[in-house]
Design an enzyme around this catalytic site. Structure first.
Site, PDB file in Angstrom:
ATOM      1  CG  ASN A 120       2.061   0.034   4.114  1.00 64.01           C
ATOM      2  OD1 ASN A 120       1.725  -1.122   3.861  1.00 64.01           O
ATOM      3  ND2 ASN A 120       3.304   0.456   4.004  1.00 64.01           N
ATOM      4  CD1 TRP A 162      -0.959  -5.952  -3.889  1.00 64.75           C
ATOM      5  CD2 TRP A 162      -0.776  -6.755  -1.819  1.00 64.75           C
ATOM      6  NE1 TRP A 162      -0.691  -7.309  -3.977  1.00 64.75           N
ATOM      7  CE2 TRP A 162      -0.575  -7.824  -2.730  1.00 64.75           C
ATOM      8  CE3 TRP A 162      -0.711  -7.033  -0.456  1.00 64.75           C
ATOM      9  CZ2 TRP A 162      -0.309  -9.130  -2.312  1.00 64.75           C
ATOM     10  CZ3 TRP A 162      -0.443  -8.330  -0.039  1.00 64.75           C
ATOM     11  CH2 TRP A 162      -0.251  -9.362  -0.982  1.00 64.75           C
ATOM     12  NE  ARG A 167       4.560   1.575  -0.383  1.00 65.21           N
ATOM     13  CZ  ARG A 167       5.667   1.256   0.271  1.00 65.21           C
ATOM     14  NH1 ARG A 167       6.838   1.491  -0.257  1.00 65.21           N
ATOM     15  NH2 ARG A 167       5.607   0.706   1.458  1.00 65.21           N
ATOM     16  CB  CYS A 174      -0.941   0.091   1.188  1.00 65.94           C
ATOM     17  SG  CYS A 174      -2.035  -1.318   1.351  1.00 65.94           S
ATOM     18  CE  LYS A 217      10.989 -10.110 -13.541  1.00 64.11           C
ATOM     19  NZ  LYS A 217      11.925 -10.144 -12.476  1.00 64.11           N
TER      20      LYS A 217
HETATM   21  C1  AGP Z   1      10.469  -9.375  -8.905  1.00 63.79           C
HETATM   22  O1  AGP Z   1      10.164  -9.168 -10.230  1.00 63.79           O
HETATM   23  C2  AGP Z   1       9.321  -9.349  -8.015  1.00 63.79           C
HETATM   24  N1  AGP Z   1       8.539  -8.198  -8.163  1.00 63.79           N
HETATM   25  C3  AGP Z   1       9.546  -9.802  -6.588  1.00 63.79           C
HETATM   26  O2  AGP Z   1       9.793 -11.167  -6.662  1.00 63.79           O
HETATM   27  C4  AGP Z   1      10.664  -9.125  -5.752  1.00 63.79           C
HETATM   28  O3  AGP Z   1      11.918  -9.468  -6.268  1.00 63.79           O
HETATM   29  C5  AGP Z   1      10.516  -9.566  -4.285  1.00 63.79           C
HETATM   30  O4  AGP Z   1       9.271  -9.167  -3.798  1.00 63.79           O
HETATM   31  C6  AGP Z   1      11.631  -9.042  -3.417  1.00 63.79           C
HETATM   32  O5  AGP Z   1      11.604  -7.653  -3.323  1.00 63.79           O
HETATM   33  P1  AGP Z   1      12.837  -6.861  -2.729  1.00 63.79           P
HETATM   34  O6  AGP Z   1      13.998  -7.129  -3.605  1.00 63.79           O
HETATM   35  O7  AGP Z   1      12.410  -5.435  -2.699  1.00 63.79           O
HETATM   36  O8  AGP Z   1      13.085  -7.395  -1.344  1.00 63.79           O
END
Ligand code: AGP
Length: 613
Positions: free
Chosen positions: A103, A77, A27, A2, A490
């Site tokens: 949040n 979210w 977010r 959020c 991805k």
């Molecule tokens: C990656 O494409 C994702 N959006 C997700 O897996 C992300 O890498 C994961 O939430 C970790 O986030 P961070 O690197 O900010 O800790």
């Protein structure tokens, strides 16, 4: 997750709120809403049409009645309560004079909601957040000022929280509070701001401060007063912000994801900048852990989630090979629940783009409780993890807005490999001349990344040929395995197609049963140590009728002749290969997602910064 934004004293509060929400949509975007102080009281508008919520809000704000005082906004979210207008923030109290955005997760909300209902409050949403508005209402009714009501409210909730409250009795005041979930406050000489994250305020505020756990801030036009949990005045920590506004805009690209993919040469170059000396020494200026302590480390744990975990997997290969250190890698959300054996000779490396992912943050907090040394690799200066760690290695990729990690993944790879070489140098497991050669190869990476990106059209054309396929397998060996995982992630997150990433050698132990005539298998077949074994695994899938797409080194016609199609990348040292091999997979996922009409920056059900467990 959020996103929260608040402003007071601005002649154009609505624009500040809407711009801020647009920049915070990474977010979450299940719903969006704002509350504004207007002459007739509190005016609230909310929309819950997913990615359309914000545009609904833009239209609705044209109808805002009269000039505005303070305002708060939220992009959600969903955790508790489905995405709907009634569950959208801001939430109101029973009198309609208090509004709150939140949040985090309020763990005791059932209990609090029952108590509030029993004392006559009417709660209308399914969210955990709504109790905050009613708790504040109850304290105000006891004669407390808004700031004291918010402090009392924070004391009575368990869980994580970043919140901002407004009350129509004091229309220029925002009261912000933080526990675990991030929150920053900022000012110019006439305006006051609150936001979840720096990009929301780039170009607006002169000075930004980070609220610490337990702090509550009263924000008025041009003025911020912060009190700690004990009620004493605190001096907030000023944030070092070296990102500028252009970094948070699309700069001529259709979306942030493509822009960020194309920023990868710079992200890699900036992350390496000043860290590799010509004599073969690695310079890590933000490392606050002594070299002697690092020499004594007996075991390394890497903790991370998602793409950061995949970067950590590559680092395990590099650290074990070059620095000869025993490395375990954990999905951060599992780490502390398995009772890992940690002590002062353990180094825990947290990898996180945002520096705020709650699973990783809690993992490093757990490690510190066991006296382990904690080093964090993050892209966000002064993020929660950066502040709590013993040492920080900043990736310098600039802000990443697209939910799918791209440039920050590459920056993490080179940061972690630099760290591995640093450790190898310290521990004497590589000769200086060997380190020097490896550093020379690293310096070539930005140009090679640019060259891989130069083949974007070829990848897009290939993706178009597979646009009707519903299922993809990504396989690789050695460091090609994390690349396969990242390629599959991805594709899943932005195209919503079913994709699986596997170590190629593991396929025959079960998953190969899924293959049938025409299944698409993408193999990472660049010339790493296990190339021959990889090609044997490719032969196994071809024999089952799979369509094979291979990532291969430019000029390697032998590999090129095996697949149905080839994605070419430049050659490099085998342990640096993930930096290049992942690029066509990012582009492939991007093209398939666009072909399906998906919003690549805001894929469904996801948020960029995951601040819930
Ligand atoms: C990656 O494409 C994702 N959006 C997700 O897996 C992300 O890498 C994961 O939430 C970790 O986030 P961070 O690197 O900010 O800790």
């Amino acid at each position: 997750m959020c996103g929260i934004i608040g402003v007071t004293g601005s002649p154009d509060s609505i624009t500040v709120l809407l711009d801020g929400l647009a920049r915070l949509e990474y977010r979450g975007y299940d719903s969006a809403g704002v509350a504004l102080q207007v002459p007739s009281g509190l005016w609230i508008e909310r929309s819950a049409r997913g990615t359309e919520s914000l545009s609904d809000l833009v239209a609705a704000l044209d109808r805002a009645p009269g000039p505005c005082g303070a305002g708060i906004g939220h992009t959600r979210w969903a955790t508790h309560g489905r995405p709907s207008e009634v569950n959208a923030h801001p939430h109101r109290d029973c009198t309609g004079t208090v509004a709150v955005v939140h949040n985090g997760i309020i763990e005791n909300h059932f209990e609090l909601a029952a108590e509030l209902s029993a004392s006559g409050h009417e709660l209308v949403s399914d969210t955990d957040s709504e109790v905050l508005a009613h708790l504040i209402e109850a304290s105000l009714a006891d004669g407390k000022a808004l700031v004291d009501a918010v402090r009392a409210c924070v004391r009575s909730v368990r869980g994580s929280l970043a919140m901002v409250a407004v009350h129509s009795a004091d229309p220029a005041l925002l009261v912000a509070a933080r526990r675990v979930s991030p929150l920053i406050v900022a000012t110019t000489d006439r305006i006051g701001f609150v936001a979840s994250d720096v990009p929301a305020l780039l170009g607006r505020a002169d000075v930004m401060y980070v609220l610490e756990d337990g702090q509550v801030a009263e924000v008025r036009p041009g003025e911020i007063r912060v009190v700690g949990a004990d009620g004493e005045i605190s001096v907030p920590v000023e944030l070092k912000v070296d990102w500028d506004l252009t970094a948070a805009q699309k700069g001529g690209f259709d979306n942030f994801m493509l822009k960020e993919i194309h920023e990868q040469p710079a992200a890699v170059a900036d992350t390496l900048m000043g860290r590799l000396s010509p004599g073969g020494t690695v310079l890590l200026d933000e490392m606050r852990i002594d070299d002697d302590e690092l020499r004594e480390v007996e075991k390394v744990f890497i903790v991370a989630c998602g793409s950061s975990y995949h970067a950590g997997l590559v680092a395990k290969y590099a650290m074990e090979h070059w620095a000869r250190m025993a490395v375990e890698i954990d999905i951060a959300s599992e780490f502390r629940y398995r009772d890992p054996i940690l002590d002062s000779r353990t180094l825990v490396v947290g990898v996180s783009q945002s520096g705020e992912t709650l699973d990783t943050l809690q993992a490093i907090r757990y490690a510190r409780r066991w006296n382990a040394k904690v080093l964090v690799v993050t892209n966000v200066v002064d993020s929660s993890m950066a502040r709590e760690a013993d040492g920080v290695f900043y990736t310098r990729a600039g802000p990443e807005i697209g939910v799918a990690a791209t440039k920050t993944f590459l920056a993490q790879l080179v940061a972690l490999e630099t760290l591995s070489l640093y450790l190898a140098g310290l521990r004497g497991t590589l000769y200086p001349a060997e380190i020097s050669d490896l550093l020379d190869s690293m310096q070539e990476l930005p140009a090679k990344v640019a060259s891989a990106l130069g083949r974007s059209e070829e990848v897009f054309n290939l993706a178009a040929a597979y646009a009707a396929s519903a299922e993809f397998f990504f396989i690789g060996r050695h460091v090609g395995y994390p690349v396969a995982l990242e390629g599959a992630l991805k594709l899943k997150e932005i195209s919503y197609l079913h994709a699986e990433g596997y170590p190629a050698g593991e396929l025959k132990h079960g998953p190969i049963a899924l293959l049938e005539e025409g299944s698409i298998v993408v193999g990472i077949a660049t010339r790493t140590r296990l190339w021959e074994k990889m090609m044997a695994n490719v032969a196994e899938v071809r024999a089952r009728g799979a369509v094979v797409v291979l990532v291969a080194n430019e000029g390697d016609e032998e590999t090129g002749s095996v697949g149905d199609a080839t994605l070419w990348v430049p050659s490099t040292h085998p342990l640096f290969a993930p930096v290049l091999d992942v690029i066509p997979l990012q582009l492939f996922a991007y093209a398939l997602a666009r072909a399906r009409g998906n919003d690549v920056d805001r894929p469904r059900n996801l948020a960029k910064t995951v601040t819930v467990e």
